[in-house]
Design a protein around this motif. Structure first.
Motif, PDB file in Angstrom:
ATOM      1  N   ARG A 258       0.842  -1.204   0.000  1.00 30.19           N
ATOM      2  CA  ARG A 258       0.000   0.000   0.000  1.00 30.19           C
ATOM      3  C   ARG A 258       0.876   1.252   0.000  1.00 30.19           C
ATOM      4  O   ARG A 258       0.629   2.210  -0.718  1.00 30.19           O
ATOM      5  N   LEU A 259       1.948   1.262   0.788  1.00 30.59           N
ATOM      6  CA  LEU A 259       2.884   2.386   0.840  1.00 30.59           C
ATOM      7  C   LEU A 259       3.545   2.588  -0.524  1.00 30.59           C
ATOM      8  O   LEU A 259       3.653   3.712  -1.013  1.00 30.59           O
ATOM      9  N   LEU A 260       3.979   1.509  -1.154  1.00 31.20           N
ATOM     10  CA  LEU A 260       4.600   1.574  -2.482  1.00 31.20           C
ATOM     11  C   LEU A 260       3.633   2.185  -3.498  1.00 31.20           C
ATOM     12  O   LEU A 260       4.016   3.066  -4.273  1.00 31.20           O
ATOM     13  N   LEU A 261       2.380   1.745  -3.473  1.00 27.29           N
ATOM     14  CA  LEU A 261       1.402   2.182  -4.465  1.00 27.29           C
ATOM     15  C   LEU A 261       0.850   3.580  -4.213  1.00 27.29           C
ATOM     16  O   LEU A 261       0.666   4.351  -5.163  1.00 27.29           O
ATOM     17  N   THR A 262       0.571   3.930  -2.946  1.00 22.31           N
ATOM     18  CA  THR A 262      -0.046   5.226  -2.660  1.00 22.31           C
ATOM     19  C   THR A 262       1.003   6.324  -2.511  1.00 22.31           C
ATOM     20  O   THR A 262       1.099   7.213  -3.348  1.00 22.31           O
ATOM     21  N   THR A 263       1.796   6.257  -1.458  1.00 23.10           N
ATOM     22  CA  THR A 263       2.790   7.303  -1.218  1.00 23.10           C
ATOM     23  C   THR A 263       3.863   7.293  -2.294  1.00 23.10           C
ATOM     24  O   THR A 263       4.278   8.350  -2.768  1.00 23.10           O
ATOM     25  N   GLY A 264       4.306   6.113  -2.690  1.00 25.48           N
ATOM     26  CA  GLY A 264       5.357   6.008  -3.697  1.00 25.48           C
ATOM     27  C   GLY A 264       4.864   6.300  -5.102  1.00 25.48           C
ATOM     28  O   GLY A 264       5.115   7.369  -5.653  1.00 25.48           O
ATOM     29  N   PHE A 265       4.144   5.346  -5.691  1.00 23.69           N
ATOM     30  CA  PHE A 265       3.737   5.479  -7.087  1.00 23.69           C
ATOM     31  C   PHE A 265       2.839   6.691  -7.310  1.00 23.69           C
ATOM     32  O   PHE A 265       3.130   7.540  -8.150  1.00 23.69           O
ATOM     33  N   CYS A 266       1.720   6.767  -6.572  1.00 25.65           N
ATOM     34  CA  CYS A 266       0.791   7.877  -6.790  1.00 25.65           C
ATOM     35  C   CYS A 266       1.407   9.208  -6.384  1.00 25.65           C
ATOM     36  O   CYS A 266       1.163  10.226  -7.031  1.00 25.65           O
ATOM     37  N   GLY A 267       2.229   9.207  -5.342  1.00 27.55           N
ATOM     38  CA  GLY A 267       2.908  10.434  -4.944  1.00 27.55           C
ATOM     39  C   GLY A 267       3.885  10.915  -5.997  1.00 27.55           C
ATOM     40  O   GLY A 267       4.033  12.114  -6.225  1.00 27.55           O
ATOM     41  N   GLY A 268       4.560   9.987  -6.663  1.00 24.04           N
ATOM     42  CA  GLY A 268       5.462  10.348  -7.756  1.00 24.04           C
ATOM     43  C   GLY A 268       4.702  10.687  -9.026  1.00 24.04           C
ATOM     44  O   GLY A 268       5.115  11.535  -9.803  1.00 24.04           O
TER      45      GLY A 268
END
Length: 127
Positions: free
Chosen positions: A67-77
């Protein structure tokens, strides 16, 4: 903590790279000066973070790391606009109400716009 930083970094790299590709492709495909590429990325990012934030985490769902990879990481980038909108949904769902969410939206947009103008003016005045 280091693992979380790596997950966010990898997701941000992929999201940011994809943002550039999609935004440029859309902008080249559509004539005009309206920033449609950025708008497409922002709306798509909001859709994706809505999916990722809603995926179950129990009984075979996604792990907190994914979830961290997808939300904060991917979507944040990909776009911080998606995070901004997701936070507004969280404000409303958390019981703080539409007024607090509207205040957050207005303050963020107004202060962000003023900050861009101030930064530009600073550079112009230093020339």
């Amino acid at each position: 903590m280091f693992k979380d930083i790596l997950l966010v970094g990898v997701g941000s790299f992929v999201g940011g790279s994809l943002r550039m590709v999609i935004s440029k492709y859309v902008q080249l495909a559509i004539a005009g000066s309206f920033p449609l590429g950025t708008m497409v990325v922002n709306v798509l990012g909001c859709f994706l973070i809505g999916i990722f934030a809603s995926l179950p985490s129990d009984n075979g769902g996604i792990s907190p790391a994914v979830r961290l990879l997808l939300t904060t990481g991917f979507c944040g980038g990909f776009t911080t606009f998606s995070t901004f909108m997701n936070e507004n949904v969280g404000i409303i769902k958390g019981g703080d109400g539409l007024t607090t969410s509207a205040l957050y939206v207005f303050a963020s947009l107004a202060l962000g716009f003023l900050a861009v103008l101030a930064g530009r003016q600073l550079v112009i005045s230093l020339r």
